[in-house]
Design a protein around this motif. Structure first.
Motif, PDB file in Angstrom:
ATOM      1  N   LEU A 192      10.444   5.569  14.269  1.00  0.00           N
ATOM      2  CA  LEU A 192       9.481   5.013  13.253  1.00  0.00           C
ATOM      3  C   LEU A 192      10.038   3.411  13.230  1.00  0.00           C
ATOM      4  N   ALA A 193       8.950   2.833  12.911  1.00  0.00           N
ATOM      5  CA  ALA A 193       8.919   1.190  13.040  1.00  0.00           C
ATOM      6  C   ALA A 193       8.003   0.649  11.787  1.00  0.00           C
ATOM      7  N   ASP A 194       8.835   0.005  11.045  1.00  0.00           N
ATOM      8  CA  ASP A 194       8.346  -0.663  10.080  1.00  0.00           C
ATOM      9  C   ASP A 194       8.027  -2.072  10.185  1.00  0.00           C
ATOM     10  N   GLU A 195       6.786  -2.823  10.351  1.00  0.00           N
ATOM     11  CA  GLU A 195       6.289  -3.802  10.862  1.00  0.00           C
ATOM     12  C   GLU A 195       7.439  -4.531  11.999  1.00  0.00           C
ATOM     13  N   PRO A 196       7.487  -3.642  12.780  1.00  0.00           N
ATOM     14  CA  PRO A 196       8.647  -4.465  13.997  1.00  0.00           C
ATOM     15  C   PRO A 196       8.209  -5.707  14.426  1.00  0.00           C
ATOM     16  N   VAL A 197       7.060  -6.303  14.435  1.00  0.00           N
ATOM     17  CA  VAL A 197       6.847  -7.671  15.062  1.00  0.00           C
ATOM     18  C   VAL A 197       6.502  -8.619  13.964  1.00  0.00           C
ATOM     19  N   SER A 198       6.940  -8.638  12.817  1.00  0.00           N
ATOM     20  CA  SER A 198       6.446  -9.410  11.877  1.00  0.00           C
ATOM     21  C   SER A 198       6.955 -10.828  12.034  1.00  0.00           C
ATOM     22  N   ALA A 199       8.052 -10.961  12.646  1.00  0.00           N
ATOM     23  CA  ALA A 199       8.816 -12.318  12.896  1.00  0.00           C
ATOM     24  C   ALA A 199       8.456 -13.001  14.185  1.00  0.00           C
ATOM     25  N   MET A 200       7.450 -12.229  15.008  1.00  0.00           N
ATOM     26  CA  MET A 200       7.262 -12.481  16.282  1.00  0.00           C
ATOM     27  C   MET A 200       5.995 -13.090  16.401  1.00  0.00           C
ATOM     28  N   ASP A 201       5.750 -14.033  17.580  1.00  0.00           N
ATOM     29  CA  ASP A 201       4.570 -14.558  17.745  1.00  0.00           C
ATOM     30  C   ASP A 201       3.515 -13.593  18.461  1.00  0.00           C
ATOM     31  N   PRO A 202       2.197 -13.858  18.549  1.00  0.00           N
ATOM     32  CA  PRO A 202       1.385 -13.012  18.706  1.00  0.00           C
ATOM     33  C   PRO A 202       1.343 -12.463  20.169  1.00  0.00           C
ATOM     34  N   ALA A 203       1.804 -13.181  21.167  1.00  0.00           N
ATOM     35  CA  ALA A 203       2.069 -12.612  22.471  1.00  0.00           C
ATOM     36  C   ALA A 203       3.275 -11.826  22.650  1.00  0.00           C
ATOM     37  N   LEU A 204       4.465 -12.214  22.057  1.00  0.00           N
ATOM     38  CA  LEU A 204       5.438 -11.306  21.868  1.00  0.00           C
ATOM     39  C   LEU A 204       5.268 -10.132  21.216  1.00  0.00           C
ATOM     40  N   SER A 205       4.551 -10.058  20.125  1.00  0.00           N
ATOM     41  CA  SER A 205       4.214  -8.832  19.532  1.00  0.00           C
ATOM     42  C   SER A 205       3.332  -7.887  20.202  1.00  0.00           C
ATOM     43  N   GLU A 206       2.530  -8.377  21.179  1.00  0.00           N
ATOM     44  CA  GLU A 206       1.559  -7.606  21.930  1.00  0.00           C
ATOM     45  C   GLU A 206       2.888  -6.917  23.011  1.00  0.00           C
ATOM     46  N   LEU A 207       3.490  -7.550  23.411  1.00  0.00           N
ATOM     47  CA  LEU A 207       4.513  -7.121  24.372  1.00  0.00           C
ATOM     48  C   LEU A 207       5.430  -5.971  23.706  1.00  0.00           C
ATOM     49  N   THR A 208       5.956  -6.315  22.786  1.00  0.00           N
ATOM     50  CA  THR A 208       6.623  -5.385  21.928  1.00  0.00           C
ATOM     51  C   THR A 208       6.076  -3.965  21.417  1.00  0.00           C
TER      52      THR A 208
ATOM     53  N   ALA B 146       0.677  -1.383  -0.061  1.00  0.00           N
ATOM     54  CA  ALA B 146       0.324   0.067   0.058  1.00  0.00           C
ATOM     55  C   ALA B 146       0.901   1.100  -0.052  1.00  0.00           C
ATOM     56  N   GLY B 147       1.976   1.310   0.362  1.00  0.00           N
ATOM     57  CA  GLY B 147       3.081   2.444   0.558  1.00  0.00           C
ATOM     58  C   GLY B 147       3.468   2.708   1.762  1.00  0.00           C
ATOM     59  N   LYS B 148       3.197   1.843   2.822  1.00  0.00           N
ATOM     60  CA  LYS B 148       3.370   2.076   4.061  1.00  0.00           C
ATOM     61  C   LYS B 148       5.017   2.250   4.332  1.00  0.00           C
ATOM     62  N   THR B 149       5.904   1.141   3.923  1.00  0.00           N
ATOM     63  CA  THR B 149       7.314   1.310   4.067  1.00  0.00           C
ATOM     64  C   THR B 149       7.830   2.362   3.206  1.00  0.00           C
TER      65      THR B 149
ATOM     66  N   LEU C 163       6.442   5.462   2.600  1.00  0.00           N
ATOM     67  CA  LEU C 163       6.181   6.522   3.555  1.00  0.00           C
ATOM     68  C   LEU C 163       7.020   6.556   4.613  1.00  0.00           C
ATOM     69  N   LEU C 164       7.271   5.547   5.531  1.00  0.00           N
ATOM     70  CA  LEU C 164       8.212   5.579   6.492  1.00  0.00           C
ATOM     71  C   LEU C 164       9.733   6.003   6.103  1.00  0.00           C
ATOM     72  N   ARG C 165      10.195   5.576   4.812  1.00  0.00           N
ATOM     73  CA  ARG C 165      11.673   5.867   4.402  1.00  0.00           C
ATOM     74  C   ARG C 165      11.376   7.327   4.020  1.00  0.00           C
ATOM     75  N   VAL C 166      10.292   8.053   3.607  1.00  0.00           N
ATOM     76  CA  VAL C 166      10.200   9.301   3.327  1.00  0.00           C
ATOM     77  C   VAL C 166      10.440  10.048   4.716  1.00  0.00           C
ATOM     78  N   LEU C 167       9.890   9.639   5.530  1.00  0.00           N
ATOM     79  CA  LEU C 167      10.031  10.138   6.960  1.00  0.00           C
ATOM     80  C   LEU C 167      11.091  10.141   7.692  1.00  0.00           C
ATOM     81  N   GLY C 168      12.010   9.044   7.408  1.00  0.00           N
ATOM     82  CA  GLY C 168      13.298   8.712   7.668  1.00  0.00           C
ATOM     83  C   GLY C 168      14.310   9.545   7.002  1.00  0.00           C
ATOM     84  N   ALA C 169      13.904  10.544   6.160  1.00  0.00           N
ATOM     85  CA  ALA C 169      14.822  11.227   5.283  1.00  0.00           C
ATOM     86  C   ALA C 169      15.961  10.323   4.312  1.00  0.00           C
TER      87      ALA C 169
END
Length: 268
Positions: free
Chosen positions: A169-185, A40-43, A45-51
């Motif tokens: 800025l965080a780009d899908e920072p929990v994509s490799a984590m299980d649901p419980a760890l994603s919640e905590l992170t 959709a363009g999220k990554t 957009l974050l790279r633009v915000l990260g200059a």
């Protein structure tokens, strides 16, 4: 110190339009989730915000500066104030975890200190403290190629926490984590932003995580903003339109969990 985008668009060299007429104003200390289908363009957009990506259209103002209207030296200083957690962390596989975390300050340290830290970590205790917040203190001197994908993502987060940026800025920072760890992170990211009063923008594929943890949610579709609303005002109809191409809403599926536990390893 937040940021504003006024009619920002980005067209790649091959002619593909990644962003179109983005208009956003985010104040200092706001916590915003970007949601939307893959591609959709999220990554971008974050790279633009990260200059790190220069828009081809519109105007960007970031931390009280216009990144592409300042000198190269000032642009480097501006980038050093921005922390970006990548979906696939760009960490050398043979690098030790302590070195990867301390790299968060390379943009702030003088050259001699950066080089010295490659040989003998100059602040192993500081790196250990941030890793302990993510239950990874016992991996301080481990090689990064011996970690799982979820552990690598937590190392990348520890690096940004150690950096202490003004814009997080965080780009899908929990994509490799299980649901419980994603919640905590995701909870930890929000706690850090709130504690230090810094701006946080995170792209998340799991809609429920975004709605639970972020006061403001921006729906991104086809390179543009479909909606920009308080989390409580986002409707099911809007979400179904946002994810129509994926045939359903992506959810993390984990219940709300308690705060991250601290590793028993002492940082000394």
């Amino acid at each position: 110190m937040g940021f504003s985008l006024d009619g920002v668009g980005l067209v790649h060299a091959n002619g593909y339009r990644a962003l179109a007429d983005i208009r956003l104003n985010i104040a200092a200390g706001e916590r915003v989730a970007l949601i939307g289908a893959s591609g959709a363009g999220k990554t971008t957009l974050l790279r633009v915000l990260g200059a790190s990506l220069r828009p081809t259209e519109g105007r960007l103002r970031l931390l009280d500066a216009e990144p592409w209207a300042v000198s190269p030296a000032r642009l480097r200083r501006l980038r050093a104030r921005i922390g970006l957690v990548h979906q696939a962390p760009p960490i050398p596989p043979r690098q030790r975890v302590v070195t990867a975390v301390l790299a968060g300050r390379l943009g702030q340290w003088p050259l001699w200190k950066s080089l010295a830290s490659l040989v003998l970590p100059v602040d192993a205790e500081g790196a250990c403290r941030e890793l302990a917040r993510l239950d990874l203190a016992d991996k301080l001197f481990e090689r990064c190629d011996r970690l799982s994908g979820g552990q690598l993502q937590r190392v990348a987060l520890a690096r940004v926490l150690y950096q202490r940026p003004d814009l997080l800025l965080a780009d899908e920072p929990v994509s490799a984590m299980d649901p419980a760890l994603s919640e905590l992170t995701v909870a930890l990211l929000n706690e850090e932003a709130t504690r230090r009063g810094v701006t946080l923008v995170a792209s998340l594929h799991a809609v429920d995580l975004a709605l639970r943890h972020f006061p403001r949610v921006v729906g991104v579709k086809d390179g543009g903003v479909l909606f920009d609303l308080p989390a409580a005002a986002v409707t099911e109809a809007q979400l179904r339109e946002l994810y129509a191409a994926e045939g359903g809403l992506p959810l993390a599926g984990a219940p709300v969990a308690p705060a991250l536990g601290i590793s028993p390893l002492r940082c000394s």
